[in-house]
Design a protein around this motif. Structure first.
Motif, PDB file in Angstrom:
ATOM      1  N   THR A  34     -46.027  -9.242 -20.785  1.00  0.00           N
ATOM      2  CA  THR A  34     -45.303 -10.337 -20.159  1.00  0.00           C
ATOM      3  C   THR A  34     -46.039 -10.708 -18.880  1.00  0.00           C
ATOM      4  OG1 THR A  34     -43.218  -9.529 -21.062  1.00  0.00           O
ATOM      5  CG2 THR A  34     -43.082 -11.098 -19.240  1.00  0.00           C
ATOM      6  N   VAL A  35     -46.408 -11.965 -18.755  1.00  0.00           N
ATOM      7  CA  VAL A  35     -47.179 -12.446 -17.609  1.00  0.00           C
ATOM      8  C   VAL A  35     -46.310 -12.391 -16.357  1.00  0.00           C
ATOM      9  CG1 VAL A  35     -48.419 -14.421 -16.635  1.00  0.00           C
ATOM     10  CG2 VAL A  35     -48.555 -13.948 -19.088  1.00  0.00           C
ATOM     11  N   GLY A  36     -46.871 -11.832 -15.288  1.00  0.00           N
ATOM     12  CA  GLY A  36     -46.191 -11.769 -14.004  1.00  0.00           C
ATOM     13  C   GLY A  36     -46.703 -12.857 -13.062  1.00  0.00           C
ATOM     14  N   GLN A  37     -46.045 -13.001 -11.936  1.00  0.00           N
ATOM     15  CA  GLN A  37     -46.442 -13.989 -10.924  1.00  0.00           C
ATOM     16  C   GLN A  37     -47.862 -13.682 -10.449  1.00  0.00           C
ATOM     17  OE1 GLN A  37     -44.520 -16.599  -9.971  1.00  0.00           O
ATOM     18  NE2 GLN A  37     -46.181 -17.362  -8.706  1.00  0.00           N
ATOM     19  N   GLY A  38     -48.750 -14.652 -10.530  1.00  0.00           N
ATOM     20  CA  GLY A  38     -50.123 -14.509 -10.042  1.00  0.00           C
ATOM     21  C   GLY A  38     -51.091 -13.848 -11.012  1.00  0.00           C
ATOM     22  N   ASP A  39     -50.611 -13.440 -12.183  1.00  0.00           N
ATOM     23  CA  ASP A  39     -51.502 -12.830 -13.174  1.00  0.00           C
ATOM     24  C   ASP A  39     -52.475 -13.854 -13.735  1.00  0.00           C
ATOM     25  OD1 ASP A  39     -50.397 -10.333 -12.991  1.00  0.00           O
ATOM     26  OD2 ASP A  39     -49.245 -10.453 -14.854  1.00  0.00           O
ATOM     27  N   THR A  40     -53.679 -13.399 -14.006  1.00  0.00           N
ATOM     28  CA  THR A  40     -54.654 -14.226 -14.719  1.00  0.00           C
ATOM     29  C   THR A  40     -54.978 -13.532 -16.026  1.00  0.00           C
ATOM     30  OG1 THR A  40     -56.615 -13.160 -13.781  1.00  0.00           O
ATOM     31  CG2 THR A  40     -55.676 -15.028 -12.544  1.00  0.00           C
ATOM     32  N   LEU A  41     -55.468 -14.308 -16.978  1.00  0.00           N
ATOM     33  CA  LEU A  41     -55.823 -13.753 -18.276  1.00  0.00           C
ATOM     34  C   LEU A  41     -56.899 -12.678 -18.111  1.00  0.00           C
ATOM     35  CD1 LEU A  41     -55.129 -14.038 -21.259  1.00  0.00           C
ATOM     36  CD2 LEU A  41     -56.935 -15.757 -21.448  1.00  0.00           C
ATOM     37  N   GLU A  42     -57.866 -12.934 -17.257  1.00  0.00           N
ATOM     38  CA  GLU A  42     -58.943 -11.975 -17.024  1.00  0.00           C
ATOM     39  C   GLU A  42     -58.402 -10.655 -16.467  1.00  0.00           C
ATOM     40  OE1 GLU A  42     -63.130 -11.504 -14.550  1.00  0.00           O
ATOM     41  OE2 GLU A  42     -61.982 -13.345 -14.354  1.00  0.00           O
ATOM     42  N   GLU A  43     -57.538 -10.722 -15.464  1.00  0.00           N
ATOM     43  CA  GLU A  43     -56.980  -9.503 -14.864  1.00  0.00           C
ATOM     44  C   GLU A  43     -56.184  -8.689 -15.878  1.00  0.00           C
ATOM     45  OE1 GLU A  43     -54.687 -11.188 -11.741  1.00  0.00           O
ATOM     46  OE2 GLU A  43     -56.319 -11.081 -10.281  1.00  0.00           O
ATOM     47  N   ILE A  44     -55.383  -9.370 -16.679  1.00  0.00           N
ATOM     48  CA  ILE A  44     -54.575  -8.682 -17.691  1.00  0.00           C
ATOM     49  C   ILE A  44     -55.488  -7.970 -18.688  1.00  0.00           C
ATOM     50  CG2 ILE A  44     -52.978  -9.002 -19.621  1.00  0.00           C
ATOM     51  CD1 ILE A  44     -51.819 -11.408 -18.026  1.00  0.00           C
ATOM     52  N   ILE A  45     -56.495  -8.689 -19.170  1.00  0.00           N
ATOM     53  CA  ILE A  45     -57.389  -8.117 -20.179  1.00  0.00           C
ATOM     54  C   ILE A  45     -58.196  -6.956 -19.603  1.00  0.00           C
ATOM     55  CG2 ILE A  45     -59.399  -8.588 -21.625  1.00  0.00           C
ATOM     56  CD1 ILE A  45     -58.214 -11.425 -22.018  1.00  0.00           C
ATOM     57  N   ALA A  62     -60.151 -12.534 -24.808  1.00  0.00           N
ATOM     58  CA  ALA A  62     -59.464 -13.751 -24.358  1.00  0.00           C
ATOM     59  C   ALA A  62     -59.526 -14.833 -25.423  1.00  0.00           C
ATOM     60  CB  ALA A  62     -60.080 -14.253 -23.058  1.00  0.00           C
ATOM     61  N   TYR A  63     -60.668 -14.973 -26.071  1.00  0.00           N
ATOM     62  CA  TYR A  63     -60.834 -15.990 -27.108  1.00  0.00           C
ATOM     63  C   TYR A  63     -59.819 -15.778 -28.239  1.00  0.00           C
ATOM     64  CZ  TYR A  63     -62.819 -18.447 -31.093  1.00  0.00           C
ATOM     65  OH  TYR A  63     -62.987 -19.246 -32.194  1.00  0.00           O
ATOM     66  N   TYR A  64     -59.760 -14.539 -28.745  1.00  0.00           N
ATOM     67  CA  TYR A  64     -58.846 -14.259 -29.858  1.00  0.00           C
ATOM     68  C   TYR A  64     -57.382 -14.332 -29.430  1.00  0.00           C
ATOM     69  CZ  TYR A  64     -62.880 -12.985 -32.631  1.00  0.00           C
ATOM     70  OH  TYR A  64     -64.066 -13.029 -33.314  1.00  0.00           O
ATOM     71  N   ALA A  65     -57.071 -13.896 -28.217  1.00  0.00           N
ATOM     72  CA  ALA A  65     -55.688 -13.972 -27.728  1.00  0.00           C
ATOM     73  C   ALA A  65     -55.272 -15.422 -27.541  1.00  0.00           C
ATOM     74  CB  ALA A  65     -55.548 -13.205 -26.419  1.00  0.00           C
ATOM     75  N   THR A  66     -56.183 -16.245 -27.048  1.00  0.00           N
ATOM     76  CA  THR A  66     -55.885 -17.666 -26.845  1.00  0.00           C
ATOM     77  C   THR A  66     -55.590 -18.351 -28.178  1.00  0.00           C
ATOM     78  OG1 THR A  66     -57.258 -17.731 -24.873  1.00  0.00           O
ATOM     79  CG2 THR A  66     -56.782 -19.832 -25.921  1.00  0.00           C
ATOM     80  N   LYS A  67     -56.389 -18.043 -29.188  1.00  0.00           N
ATOM     81  CA  LYS A  67     -56.161 -18.632 -30.515  1.00  0.00           C
ATOM     82  C   LYS A  67     -54.866 -18.124 -31.142  1.00  0.00           C
ATOM     83  CE  LYS A  67     -59.232 -19.338 -33.529  1.00  0.00           C
ATOM     84  NZ  LYS A  67     -60.290 -19.300 -34.529  1.00  0.00           N
ATOM     85  N   ALA A  68     -54.651 -16.812 -31.103  1.00  0.00           N
ATOM     86  CA  ALA A  68     -53.492 -16.213 -31.771  1.00  0.00           C
ATOM     87  C   ALA A  68     -52.172 -16.605 -31.110  1.00  0.00           C
ATOM     88  CB  ALA A  68     -53.627 -14.693 -31.776  1.00  0.00           C
ATOM     89  N   ASN A  69     -52.190 -16.766 -29.784  1.00  0.00           N
ATOM     90  CA  ASN A  69     -50.964 -17.074 -29.043  1.00  0.00           C
ATOM     91  C   ASN A  69     -50.838 -18.548 -28.679  1.00  0.00           C
ATOM     92  OD1 ASN A  69     -49.693 -14.281 -28.362  1.00  0.00           O
ATOM     93  ND2 ASN A  69     -51.876 -14.032 -27.984  1.00  0.00           N
ATOM     94  N   ARG A  70     -51.823 -19.337 -29.085  1.00  0.00           N
ATOM     95  CA  ARG A  70     -51.858 -20.778 -28.780  1.00  0.00           C
ATOM     96  C   ARG A  70     -51.642 -21.028 -27.280  1.00  0.00           C
ATOM     97  NH1 ARG A  70     -48.390 -23.026 -33.914  1.00  0.00           N
ATOM     98  NH2 ARG A  70     -49.829 -22.259 -35.482  1.00  0.00           N
TER      99      ARG A  70
END
Length: 88
Positions: A34-45, A62-70
């Motif tokens: 679950t994305v928190g305040q100020g999170d970026t995709l890079e930091e999470i990954i 990131a590429y596969y997560a972006t496609k799978a989660n739209r």
């Protein structure tokens, strides 16, 4: 002599580099975040890569997560993202 050295180098290279992937293959694990305040995709990954010892580049994940989660251009706090991590 060159042929023998090439053969020895080839065997050592194969045993030392390729074999570990057969001994310890990756297991795909779906991880929900679950994305928190100020999170970026890079930091999470990067955090997940460390936790699951995923050897892939963060941009591939990131590429596969972006496609799978739209995913769109921006992440919103509270947004749920599923990542397929390769655990070792």
């Amino acid at each position: 002599m060159k042929c023998l050295l090439s053969f020895i180098f080839g065997v050592l290279f194969t045993v030392g580099v390729i074999e570990p992937y057969y001994i310890n293959p990756a297991t795909n694990i779906p991880v929900t975040v679950t994305v928190g305040q100020g999170d970026t995709l890079e930091e999470i990954i990067l955090r997940l890569k460390k936790e699951y010892n995923d050897r892939r580049d963060w941009r591939e994940i990131a590429y596969y997560a972006t496609k799978a989660n739209r995913l769109g251009q921006w992440l919103q706090p509270g947004q749920v993202i599923v990542f397929e991590m390769e655990a070792r």
